[in-house]
Enzyme design. Structure first.
Site, PDB file in Angstrom:
ATOM      1  N   TYR A 175       0.883  -1.222   0.015  1.00  0.00           N
ATOM      2  CA  TYR A 175      -0.121  -0.044   0.024  1.00  0.00           C
ATOM      3  C   TYR A 175       0.834   1.363  -0.033  1.00  0.00           C
ATOM      4  O   TYR A 175       2.329   1.112  -0.124  1.00  0.00           O
ATOM      5  CB  TYR A 175      -0.993  -0.137   1.186  1.00  0.00           C
ATOM      6  CG  TYR A 175      -2.030  -1.212   1.142  1.00  0.00           C
ATOM      7  CD1 TYR A 175      -2.794  -1.334   0.041  1.00  0.00           C
ATOM      8  CD2 TYR A 175      -2.227  -1.958   2.335  1.00  0.00           C
ATOM      9  CE1 TYR A 175      -3.708  -2.236   0.064  1.00  0.00           C
ATOM     10  CE2 TYR A 175      -2.882  -2.762   1.908  1.00  0.00           C
ATOM     11  CZ  TYR A 175      -3.958  -2.997   0.984  1.00  0.00           C
ATOM     12  OH  TYR A 175      -5.072  -4.132   0.854  1.00  0.00           O
ATOM     13  N   ARG A 223       2.595  -2.038  10.747  1.00  0.00           N
ATOM     14  CA  ARG A 223       2.398  -3.369  10.173  1.00  0.00           C
ATOM     15  C   ARG A 223       3.078  -3.378   8.782  1.00  0.00           C
ATOM     16  O   ARG A 223       3.315  -2.573   7.894  1.00  0.00           O
ATOM     17  CB  ARG A 223       0.814  -3.584   9.859  1.00  0.00           C
ATOM     18  CG  ARG A 223       0.663  -5.005   9.255  1.00  0.00           C
ATOM     19  CD  ARG A 223      -0.885  -5.245   9.111  1.00  0.00           C
ATOM     20  NE  ARG A 223      -1.151  -6.782   9.439  1.00  0.00           N
ATOM     21  CZ  ARG A 223      -2.044  -7.453   9.208  1.00  0.00           C
ATOM     22  NH1 ARG A 223      -3.228  -6.853   8.476  1.00  0.00           N
ATOM     23  NH2 ARG A 223      -2.278  -8.634   9.851  1.00  0.00           N
ATOM     24  N   GLY A 319      -8.184 -12.988  12.642  1.00  0.00           N
ATOM     25  CA  GLY A 319      -8.879 -12.195  11.775  1.00  0.00           C
ATOM     26  C   GLY A 319     -10.220 -12.892  11.406  1.00  0.00           C
ATOM     27  O   GLY A 319     -11.571 -12.514  11.946  1.00  0.00           O
ATOM     28  N   ARG A 320     -10.236 -13.399  10.308  1.00  0.00           N
ATOM     29  CA  ARG A 320     -11.594 -14.084   9.802  1.00  0.00           C
ATOM     30  C   ARG A 320     -12.300 -15.160  10.875  1.00  0.00           C
ATOM     31  O   ARG A 320     -13.382 -15.152  10.835  1.00  0.00           O
ATOM     32  CB  ARG A 320     -11.484 -14.823   8.298  1.00  0.00           C
ATOM     33  CG  ARG A 320     -10.905 -13.882   7.424  1.00  0.00           C
ATOM     34  CD  ARG A 320     -10.325 -14.613   6.250  1.00  0.00           C
ATOM     35  NE  ARG A 320      -8.998 -15.109   6.501  1.00  0.00           N
ATOM     36  CZ  ARG A 320      -8.697 -15.679   5.784  1.00  0.00           C
ATOM     37  NH1 ARG A 320      -8.743 -16.254   4.737  1.00  0.00           N
ATOM     38  NH2 ARG A 320      -6.853 -16.149   6.057  1.00  0.00           N
ATOM     39  N   CYS A 346     -12.723 -19.775   3.502  1.00  0.00           N
ATOM     40  CA  CYS A 346     -13.280 -19.363   2.065  1.00  0.00           C
ATOM     41  C   CYS A 346     -13.166 -18.322   1.458  1.00  0.00           C
ATOM     42  O   CYS A 346     -13.189 -18.124   0.107  1.00  0.00           O
ATOM     43  CB  CYS A 346     -14.664 -20.114   2.047  1.00  0.00           C
ATOM     44  SG  CYS A 346     -15.768 -19.032   2.863  1.00  0.00           S
ATOM     45  N   GLU A 412     -33.351 -36.439   6.993  1.00  0.00           N
ATOM     46  CA  GLU A 412     -32.039 -36.721   6.065  1.00  0.00           C
ATOM     47  C   GLU A 412     -32.247 -38.094   5.432  1.00  0.00           C
ATOM     48  O   GLU A 412     -32.305 -39.125   6.062  1.00  0.00           O
ATOM     49  CB  GLU A 412     -30.682 -36.652   6.816  1.00  0.00           C
ATOM     50  CG  GLU A 412     -29.624 -36.952   5.814  1.00  0.00           C
ATOM     51  CD  GLU A 412     -29.507 -36.548   4.613  1.00  0.00           C
ATOM     52  OE1 GLU A 412     -29.281 -37.177   3.703  1.00  0.00           O
ATOM     53  OE2 GLU A 412     -29.429 -35.288   4.411  1.00  0.00           O
ATOM     54  N   GLN A 420     -22.902 -32.637   0.764  1.00  0.00           N
ATOM     55  CA  GLN A 420     -21.784 -32.572   0.018  1.00  0.00           C
ATOM     56  C   GLN A 420     -20.318 -32.407   0.488  1.00  0.00           C
ATOM     57  O   GLN A 420     -19.331 -32.683   0.196  1.00  0.00           O
ATOM     58  CB  GLN A 420     -21.889 -31.528  -1.086  1.00  0.00           C
ATOM     59  CG  GLN A 420     -22.841 -31.836  -2.039  1.00  0.00           C
ATOM     60  CD  GLN A 420     -23.028 -30.700  -3.241  1.00  0.00           C
ATOM     61  OE1 GLN A 420     -22.225 -30.232  -3.639  1.00  0.00           O
ATOM     62  NE2 GLN A 420     -24.426 -30.239  -3.311  1.00  0.00           N
ATOM     63  N   LYS A 430      -8.982 -29.060   3.080  1.00  0.00           N
ATOM     64  CA  LYS A 430      -9.955 -28.712   3.327  1.00  0.00           C
ATOM     65  C   LYS A 430     -10.686 -29.293   4.532  1.00  0.00           C
ATOM     66  O   LYS A 430     -11.791 -29.605   4.886  1.00  0.00           O
ATOM     67  CB  LYS A 430     -10.991 -29.159   2.108  1.00  0.00           C
ATOM     68  CG  LYS A 430     -10.647 -28.518   0.696  1.00  0.00           C
ATOM     69  CD  LYS A 430     -11.316 -28.634  -0.198  1.00  0.00           C
ATOM     70  CE  LYS A 430     -12.520 -27.699  -0.294  1.00  0.00           C
ATOM     71  NZ  LYS A 430     -13.483 -27.892  -1.422  1.00  0.00           N
TER      72      LYS A 430
END
Length: 646
Positions: A175, A223, A319-320, A346, A412, A420, A430
């Site tokens: 940045y 940072r 964070g996420r 994701c 179900e 899935q 994953k």
């Protein structure tokens, strides 16, 4: 006393004491008012993370000026008392919940600015804009550089007035300030370019301006990326020279991450980065300095604790994960780790919406940034709710409906919940999906949802006649295009390939379909040592993925020597080979021990529509049986379908 004693030990940065070593990482939300001031939504978002138990909230970038970067000219409160008043509201909200607050101060994105404006971007020099490389940025004038420094002085003064506990200089990821520090972007020939001293001049002046306002005991952080991860970018050795200079200057702590927009894979690391993906870079910086080092990047509680125990960093940043579950620290502290909703990394909603210039949220936590809008409240009018389908969308609907006090039964047709996800979670990269699947099932149990496995429901089922509300989440099935030989021996669809690996035989594997699922399957098999070729009709692999996910996936496919044949149309599968035609129309043959088909999914909309048509006033269809999409759409639609049953 605690399972995570290092994370829950106190820590000191200059004159500021933290109750633990867990910090919320700074992440843009686009939730502020148009003029840059915080609104009730943004304040509640940060209040929730402070209430959840973090030691400090590191606020998303706060612009010190709107005069240098055309993309942020809308931030009209920059440098005003109105901005200070907004910071004070945020500080009080965090303080009231027991957390410290640090303001991340930014003077703009420069060449990295989003292409939401046709105005010419600015930078240290006349270098190409990242998103529009055919357009050159305008080099900032000397007067504009001096104005940046002055506005940092004003911001520091206002941070103290607002009772913020610390400030952080935003100088990472290529940045604006990084564009001055780095020779790849700084081509100036005046006092702000050329030598190390000159390239550091802007940052040096900013530091002195801040320190002159806040005094010696006030924490000033910065940072920085440990390295830029592209050939012309900064190396770890060059960053060590910078941090040692800044430590002598007086910086109190270093917030270390990795990368920049070139070869973009570190700004918001994806599943392909692995866990604790940047801590080893932070460790190299920690070895070079004597002040605290903060580290972020796909931490789990276990890897964060280990990083602290190993002395790789002093503070861990989430964070996420805190978007997905703001209460994670308190849950860990109170021994409720199984209740922590695991972030999927994701990037679907928390990052994807930024490219759409929208307020972010979360794929698996629809309340994120909308805490006050969608509270889960016990109903005064409980109803019998039938949820048809036990995939992620159906499970979220059942969980939320039960928490609101309804009597919920989930049906179900198979013998297991997860839909899935049970196939998608198989690759090692994953594993977060598996954790989320387990979390959902545990929450159903705790919420008192009655789960009926091996129980197929259709429009004629008497169970639906007894329900007062119906949520249909039947999911989707693999699409099977009319390709000769697609149902022949040695051909396996991608779902079955994940669920039953023994079906995938031999060394040479051809994956037909280069979307996300096909590429993930190819990568998984290549990591096992197989020779894999992907055939894709489109001109590129995984064309629908955002750059933050697609780049690292492509890099990993390259690392494992996966061959991609794009612009290639399959004509038939026979005799242990796939026949296709390339861009020139000539037929090619690709030999395969196993062929895996990954042509996407098609919705189970016929049975869903039959239920909806029969019970239209009380039925909501969610997830892939309405429209095939990613997991975020299914979970969020499940949430809202249940939340709306008041």
């Amino acid at each position: 006393m605690y399972k995570y004693p290092y994370m829950f030990s106190g820590f000191q940065i200059n004159g500021m004491h933290l109750k633990n070593r867990i910090v919320m990482a700074p992440m843009g939300t686009f939730s502020e008012n148009r003029n840059g001031s915080p609104n009730a939504k943004q304040i509640e978002y940060y209040r929730a993370r402070a209430r959840g138990g973090v030691g400090m909230v590191l606020l998303e970038g706060q612009y010190t000026t709107n005069k240098t970067d055309p993309w942020i000219d809308y931030v009209t409160i920059a440098g005003t008392d109105e901005q200070m008043q907004g910071w004070a509201l945020l500080a009080e909200a965090c303080h009231a919940e027991g957390a410290k607050i640090c303001l991340q101060l930014s003077c703009g994105l420069g060449r990295n600015a989003f292409p939401f404006s046709d105005d010419q971007m600015v930078s240290a020099s006349e270098v190409p804009s990242f998103y529009m490389p055919d357009k050159l940025c305008r080099a900032l004038t000397i007067d504009e550089v001096h104005d940046i420094v002055e506005h940092y002085r004003i911001a520091a003064r206002n941070a103290v007035r607002a009772e913020a506990d610390a400030v952080e200089i935003h100088a990472h990821a290529g940045y604006m300030i990084d564009q001055f520090i780095t020779p790849a972007w700084n081509k100036r020939t005046d006092e702000y370019g050329g030598s190390f001293e000159n390239r550091m001049r802007l940052l040096t002046e900013i530091y002195h301006a801040i320190r002159g306002e806040v005094g010696p005991g006030y924490p000033v952080l910065i940072r920085l990326a440990a390295a830029h991860d592209f050939p012309e970018g900064r190396t770890i050795e060059e960053t060590i020279e910078i941090v040692q200079y800044l430590e002598k200057l007086g910086i109190d702590a270093f917030d270390i991450d990795m990368g920049c927009y070139e070869r973009k894979q570190w700004i918001v690391p994806s599943i392909y980065a692995g866990e604790a993906c940047m801590v080893d870079y932070a460790a190299k910086i920690k070895e070079a300095v004597h002040v605290p080092v903060l580290s972020a990047g796909t931490f789990t509680p276990e890897t964060a604790e280990q990083a602290l125990a190993d002395g790789k960093c002093d503070i861990v940043m989430f964070g996420r994960q805190l978007i997905a579950d703001p209460d994670m620290p308190n849950k860990l502290l109170e021994g409720q780790e199984e209740d922590v909703r695991p972030c999927l990394y994701c990037n679907q909603i928390c990052v994807g919406r930024l490219y759409e210039n929208r307020v972010i949220s979360c794929a698996i936590n629809a309340q994120a940034v909308f805490e006050a809008d969608y509270p889960i409240v016990k109903t005064a009018s409980p109803k019998k709710v039938a949820v048809v389908g036990g995939g992620p969308g159906g499970m979220e609907a059942a969980r939320v409906a039960a928490l609101q006090g309804h009597q919920v039964t989930l049906y179900e047709k198979s013998g297991a919940l997860g839909g899935q996800i049970n196939a998608a979670e198989k690759p090692v990269f994953k594993r977060r999906l598996k954790k989320f699947n387990q979390w959902q099932q545990l929450q159903l149990e705790k919420a008192g949802v009655q789960v009926c496995l091996n129980h197929e429901i259709n429009a004629d089922s008497p169970e639906l006649a007894e329900a007062e509300r119906i949520i249909v989440a039947l999911g989707a099935v693999p699409a099977v295009p009319p390709i000769p030989g697609i149902d022949g021996p040695g051909v396996v669809n991608v779902i079955d390939a994940h669920l039953n690996p023994s079906l995938v035989k031999g060394q040479n594997i051809v994956v037909c379909g280069g979307g996300a699922s096909g590429c993930d399957c190819a990568l998984e098999l290549a990591m096992e040592g197989r020779s894999v070729t992907i055939i894709e009709m489109m001109d590129e692999l995984a064309p629908g993925m955002i750059i933050d996910n697609r780049n690292p996936l492509m890099f990993r496919l390259e690392d494992y020597h996966v061959k991609g044949l794009t612009g290639t149309k399959i004509s038939r599968i026979e005799g242990g080979a796939v026949y296709a035609s390339g861009r020139d129309g000539a037929e090619i043959r690709i030999d395969a021990d196993t062929v895996i088909t990954a042509f996407g999914m098609k919705p189970l909309n016929a049975p869903a529509n039959e239920i909806r048509d029969r019970y239209a006033p009380i039925t909501t269809v969610v997830g892939d049986c309405g429209k095939v999409a990613q997991i975020g759409e299914a979970v969020r639609e499940g949430f809202f379908a249940a939340w709306s049953i008041h």
